[in-house]
Enzyme design. Structure first.
Site, mmCIF file in Angstrom:
data_model
loop_
_atom_site.group_PDB
_atom_site.id
_atom_site.type_symbol
_atom_site.label_atom_id
_atom_site.label_comp_id
_atom_site.label_asym_id
_atom_site.label_seq_id
_atom_site.Cartn_x
_atom_site.Cartn_y
_atom_site.Cartn_z
ATOM 1 C CG HIS A 132 6.356 -2.594 -4.117
ATOM 2 N ND1 HIS A 132 6.330 -3.763 -4.843
ATOM 3 C CD2 HIS A 132 7.306 -1.817 -4.701
ATOM 4 C CE1 HIS A 132 7.204 -3.692 -5.832
ATOM 5 N NE2 HIS A 132 7.817 -2.522 -5.758
ATOM 6 C CE1 TYR A 133 12.001 2.165 0.923
ATOM 7 C CE2 TYR A 133 10.943 1.643 3.016
ATOM 8 C CZ TYR A 133 12.015 2.156 2.307
ATOM 9 O OH TYR A 133 13.095 2.665 2.985
ATOM 10 C CG LEU A 134 8.360 -1.938 4.635
ATOM 11 C CD1 LEU A 134 7.315 -2.170 5.720
ATOM 12 C CD2 LEU A 134 9.665 -1.447 5.248
#
Length: 213
Positions: free
Chosen positions: A125-127
């Site tokens: 999700h962060y990426l």
């Protein structure tokens, strides 16, 4: 050059401020989220500006020539905050920079932002958020540089890196201090204009590596 550092109170952000101040070529403006961080920024030699990425922070772009975006939601927050800061906050910063007539925008991204689907579930999700912000910058018309470091580590910088659009062996790491020096050096290094590249600690001096990127 008046340089606005967004995320100046973070580990890497503080090092970017110090790098800018030590360069003697730039005047550092530090965007921070809390008034309690003002003294720390002044001690580093920067002009502090209080702003929240989740609100309207367009006023911090006044009398600014370039932006270095280093903000991040942090590992202790959930997906909603990651979206709000790393994606939506970055996109707002890009749009404000355009509205204010700025040209130079340097984004601290992350290795893997272009391939989030193959990342571990904990970081996907962060990426994805980082990748969407990067894409918005690519399409903005600004003179961008997107820097994607590998694993960040604390400690004294080496002054030497490897820099490439895609580093085959991504298992290495890079000190935050070296990342900060790269971000500062990108301000005036024309070979980094309109470029996206990955960095790790390596054997080539930073200035030389950036001329070849």
């Amino acid at each position: 050059m008046n340089v606005l550092v967004i995320g100046a109170s973070g580990k890497t952000g503080k090092l970017v401020i110090s790098s800018l101040v030590n360069s003697s070529q730039h005047f550092a403006k530090a965007m921070i989220r809390k008034a309690g961080q003002i003294d720390a920024m002044e001690e580093l030699g920067a002009k502090p500006l209080v702003g929240d990425l989740e609100e309207d922070f367009s006023y911090v772009f006044d009398e600014v020539n370039a932006v270095i975006f280093t903000a991040g939601s942090g590992s202790s927050t959930g997906p909603d905050k990651t979206t709000a800061v790393d994606e939506e906050g970055a996109i707002k910063a890009i749009d404000f920079a355009k509205e204010k007539g700025l040209d130079r925008f340097i984004m601290l991204s992350s290795m893997g932002a272009d391939t989030p689907s193959i990342a571990p579930n904990a970081t996907e999700h962060y990426l994805k958020a980082k990748g969407r912000a990067d894409q918005h910058l690519l399409e903005s018309g600004l003179n961008y540089t997107i820097v994607r470091p590998g694993a960040l580590v604390d400690g004294e910088g080496t002054g030497k890196i490897i820099a490439s659009p895609s580093i085959p062996d991504k298992s290495g790491s890079i000190t935050r201090e070296d990342v900060a020096e790269v971000l500062t050096a990108c301000l005036n290094e024309t070979e980094t204009y309109h470029k996206t590249f990955e960095i790790l600690n390596g054997d080539t001096p930073i200035d030389e590596a950036l001329k070849r990127v």
